[in-house]
Every structure is written in structure tokens, then in C-alpha cells.
Design a protein around this motif. Structure first.
Motif, short mmCIF file in Angstrom:
data_model
loop_
_atom_site.label_atom_id
_atom_site.label_comp_id
_atom_site.label_asym_id
_atom_site.label_seq_id
_atom_site.Cartn_x
_atom_site.Cartn_y
_atom_site.Cartn_z
N GLY A 120 1.01 -0.72 0.14
CA GLY A 120 0.30 -0.03 0.17
C GLY A 120 0.52 1.41 -0.10
N ASN A 121 2.31 0.87 0.01
CA ASN A 121 2.90 2.20 -0.14
C ASN A 121 2.61 3.53 1.21
OD1 ASN A 121 5.78 4.10 -1.28
ND2 ASN A 121 4.43 5.01 -2.49
N ILE A 122 2.14 2.58 2.60
CA ILE A 122 2.16 3.36 3.53
C ILE A 122 2.94 4.05 4.35
CG2 ILE A 122 0.85 3.56 5.36
CD1 ILE A 122 -0.87 1.40 5.38
N SER A 123 3.43 5.56 4.15
CA SER A 123 4.74 6.26 4.75
C SER A 123 4.15 6.18 6.51
CB SER A 123 4.46 7.00 4.44
OG SER A 123 5.60 7.98 5.26
N LEU A 124 5.18 5.70 7.27
CA LEU A 124 4.56 5.64 9.14
C LEU A 124 5.74 6.28 9.74
CD1 LEU A 124 3.73 1.85 9.57
CD2 LEU A 124 2.15 3.42 9.54
N PRO A 125 5.41 7.46 10.44
CA PRO A 125 5.57 8.88 11.21
C PRO A 125 6.75 7.64 11.37
CG PRO A 125 3.24 8.80 12.11
CD PRO A 125 3.61 7.01 11.09
N ASP A 126 7.97 8.66 11.88
CA ASP A 126 9.39 7.95 12.33
C ASP A 126 9.61 7.42 13.75
OD1 ASP A 126 10.72 8.94 9.62
OD2 ASP A 126 11.45 10.72 10.22
N PRO A 127 8.62 8.33 14.88
CA PRO A 127 8.33 8.10 15.99
C PRO A 127 7.49 6.57 16.27
CG PRO A 127 7.56 9.89 16.10
CD PRO A 127 7.99 9.34 14.43
N VAL A 128 6.78 6.17 14.95
CA VAL A 128 6.93 4.57 15.04
C VAL A 128 7.66 3.70 14.02
CG1 VAL A 128 4.98 3.23 13.66
CG2 VAL A 128 3.87 5.31 14.77
N TRP A 129 8.43 3.88 13.59
CA TRP A 129 9.29 3.43 12.94
C TRP A 129 10.72 2.89 14.65
CZ3 TRP A 129 8.68 -0.43 9.86
CH2 TRP A 129 8.01 -0.38 8.70
N ALA A 130 10.76 3.93 14.70
CA ALA A 130 11.83 3.76 15.69
C ALA A 130 11.57 3.03 17.15
CB ALA A 130 11.88 5.81 16.63
N ALA A 131 10.15 3.13 17.85
CA ALA A 131 9.25 2.24 18.40
C ALA A 131 9.76 0.81 18.32
CB ALA A 131 7.79 2.19 18.66
N VAL A 132 8.96 0.38 16.31
CA VAL A 132 9.49 -1.07 15.99
C VAL A 132 10.50 -1.50 16.09
CG1 VAL A 132 8.79 -1.75 14.08
CG2 VAL A 132 7.47 -0.47 14.60
N ASP A 133 11.82 -0.80 15.90
CA ASP A 133 13.19 -1.07 15.99
C ASP A 133 13.72 -1.33 17.00
OD1 ASP A 133 13.54 -0.77 12.60
OD2 ASP A 133 13.99 1.27 13.19
N LEU A 134 13.15 -0.69 18.37
CA LEU A 134 13.73 -0.76 19.56
C LEU A 134 12.78 -2.23 19.82
CD1 LEU A 134 12.75 2.38 21.69
CD2 LEU A 134 15.07 1.54 21.07
N MET A 135 12.01 -2.63 19.43
CA MET A 135 11.50 -3.96 19.28
C MET A 135 12.17 -5.41 18.99
SD MET A 135 8.42 -3.90 22.07
CE MET A 135 7.88 -5.01 21.98
N VAL A 136 12.78 -4.64 17.37
CA VAL A 136 13.44 -5.56 16.64
C VAL A 136 14.82 -6.30 17.04
CG1 VAL A 136 14.67 -5.69 14.72
CG2 VAL A 136 12.27 -4.86 14.77
N ARG A 137 15.61 -5.00 17.26
CA ARG A 137 16.32 -5.44 18.32
C ARG A 137 16.87 -6.19 19.60
NH1 ARG A 137 17.41 0.19 17.06
NH2 ARG A 137 16.69 1.13 19.37
N ALA A 138 15.98 -6.18 20.44
CA ALA A 138 15.72 -7.16 20.91
C ALA A 138 14.68 -8.59 20.90
CB ALA A 138 14.34 -6.82 21.84
#
Length: 314
Positions: free
Chosen positions: A185-203
Motif C-alpha cells: 500500500g506504500n503506506i508511510s509511517l511516522p518516524d517515532p513509530v518506526w523508532a519504536a518498532v526498531d527498538l522491539m526488533v533489536r530485542a
């Protein structure tokens, strides 16, 4: 070869740390349950979501790659069922549960960290292409086969409902589906959302490996060890051999695709093998033994496959 073992060993050391800590009562069973709920229900779905949302689908969704992996998986599933029926004289439903262990590789908890350590983060794209349909394919094949095989099986309509229910209750599937939606869908998510997701990913992966070790303390090598050995050989040797043959000799794929297919195929049976057996109360002792034995054997077998892959021409 020593260098390749050093790539693999840290992954299994983290698993071993979880195992020993739980055995020594330094980490409680309830803590292990909570950690697995966090990783399987939240962190790993975030990992899969982020990977699929950012993936160049056109570059990695090669039907030849998927055929190479899933022909091998399906072949091992059938061989596992036949071996259980013809060699070990198990009932049809038990044979399907045993075969499922040879079908469902531990593609996420083991496959991703080993691939990342061996070839770098950029090498994971093709792994995610395989993983994106792994659970749907395996559960669809496994549940359908079980419902056909067992004497008290459901009818066609109830079987379809069981498959759909299993898919939509699986948080990993939800993470994959949302990733596809954002990507396509080429959906753009806000940077804070991606930052939160990336924190989860690292764990996700380190916690999941430690939790896997903790959970393995609950499984035992049962008296059905020969059956568990058969499934382990199918998973650790036959499946990656077929993936190698298909990717190299049949389709002549790039080394990057060959590595992803073979490494993912070479992973030990995952905990889902026991989950599936427990779901139907069939061959649970064999499934538990398969998870424990296969994970232990894979320390050496994965190192050998990495050595074999190092001979590929770039």
C-alpha cells in the motif's frame, strides 16, 4: 571450518545460557513463559513486520527460490510420514505429526541469527521471502493432512475453518500480513513509530534464543529416539540437500538466493513441531525429542553446510 563453527557457536551459547539458567533455577519457568510470550507474541512479529514493510518484494520474491525451499520441505514431510508408517508402524495421525517435524524448520529463531552472523544483515532479504509464507504453507499442509489421516478427522468445511483459525490467531502471521499491507500500500509511517518498532526488533532475536534454551528444558529425549533421529536427518541433511540441488543445479540461482534457501532449510525443527503434535495429541514424545535432538545436532550440521556454501563462486 573452525571459523565457521565460531560463527554458529555464539547463537547456541545464548540458547545454552537460557537452558543452563533454567536448569539451575536461576531463571524461573514463569519467566521463560513470559519471555516466550514477549518474543513470539510481540518482538518477533515486529521484526517480521519491519522486514516485510521495507523489503523490495520484486527483487526477492522469486518463485524459483520458493519452489526450491518448499519442494524440499514437502518431500521431507512425505518421507517423514512414510518412515513413521512403514518403519516404525505408527498410526496415520501419529505419522503426520512426526512428518510435521521434518516440514517445519526453525527459520526465525535459528535461521535469521545464523544467517546474519554468517553473511551480514543485508543477506536476510531472501530469508524473509521464504519466511513470509512459511507458517501458512506448513500449517495448511499439516492440518489438512492430519484431518484426512486421523480417524476422528473433521469434514472439509471444518478443516478449512481450522486452518483459517490457526492462521488468524498466530501473531507471527499478523506481523507478516501488516508488513505486506504497508509495503504494497506504500503506506508511510511516522518516524517515532518506526523508532519504536526498531527498538522491539533489536530485542527480538537474543531474547528469543535465550527463551528457546529455557523452553528446551521441558523436553526430554524419549524412548522413541530412533524416530526423532530419522526426522532430524530429514531436517538437517535431506531438506538442505534438496534446496541446494534445486537452487544450484535446476534453477542456477545467485549465490545469495542459494545461501538463504540452504541455510533456512538446514535449521532444526522448531517448537512448532511440538505445538502441532500437542494440538492433536499425537506423537508428542517424538516431537519433543525431535526439537531437542535436532537443535543439538544442528551445531555441527549447520557448520558443515556453511562450509559447503563457502565453495560457491560469487
Amino acid at each position: 571450518m573452525l571459523g565457521l563453527i565460531q560463527i554458529v557457536i555464539p547463537v547456541f551459547l545464548v540458547i545454552g545460557a537460557g537452558y543452563i539458567a533454567t536448569r539451575l533455577k536461576l531463571f524461573s519457568d514463569s519467566g521463560a513463559d513470559g519471555l516466550m510470550v514477549f518474543t513470539q507474541g510481540f518482538a518477533i512479529p515486529c521484526l517480521l513486520f519491519a522486514a516485510l514493510a521495507r523489503l523490495d518484494l520484486g527483487a526477492v520474491f522469486d518463485i524459483r527460490l520458493l519452489i526450491s525451499f518448499y519442494v524440499g520441505a514437502s518431500t521431507c514431510f512425505v518421507l517423514g510420514i512414510l518412515g513413521a508408517r512403514l518403519i516404525f508402524r505408527r498410526r496415520p495421525g501419529e505419522a503426520v505429526a512426526i512428518g510435521f517435524g521434518a516440514l517445519f524448520s526453525n527459520s526465525v529463531l535459528l535461521g535469521l541469527p545464523i544467517m546474519e552472523r554468517a553473511y551480514g544483515t543485508e543477506s536476510l532479504a531472501a530469508n524473509f521471502a521464504i519466511i513470509s509464507i512459511h507458517a501458512p504453507f506448513c500449517y495448511l499442509l499439516g492440518i489438512t493432512s492430519m484431518e484426512i489421516a486421523r480417524a476422528d478427522g473433521r469434514g472439509p468445511v471444518d478443516t478449512v475453518r481450522a486452518v483459517v483459525r490457526s492462521m488468524f490467531r498466530n501473531s507471527l502471521m499478523i506481523g507478516l500480513a501488516l508488513g505486506f499491507i504497508v509495503n504494497l500500500g506504500n503506506i508511510s509511517l511516522p518516524d517515532p513509530v518506526w523508532a519504536a518498532v526498531d527498538l522491539m526488533v533489536r530485542a527480538a532475536l537474543p531474547a528469543a534464543l535465550f527463551g528457546l534454551g529455557a523452553i528446551l528444558t521441558r523436553y526430554k529425549l524419549s524412548a522413541q529416539l530412533p524416530q526423532a533421529l530419522m526426522v532430524s536427518v530429514l531436517s538437517l541433511i535431506v531438506h538442505p540437500s534438496i534446496a541446494w540441488l534445486m537452487t544450484v543445479e535446476v534453477f542456477d540461482l545467485s549465490p545469495e538466493f542459494v545461501r538463504s534457501a540452504v541455510v533456512t532449510a538446514a535449521m532444526a525443527p522448531g517448537i512448532n513441531a511440538y505445538v502441532f503434535a500437542n494440538m492433536y495429541d499425537r506423537a508428542k514424545g517424538v516431537a519433543a525429542s525431535v526439537v531437542l535432538l535436532g537443535t543439538g545436532m544442528s551445531v555441527l550440521s549447520v557448520s558443515i553446510w556453511l562450509w559447503a556454501l563457502s565453495t560457491l563462486q560469487p
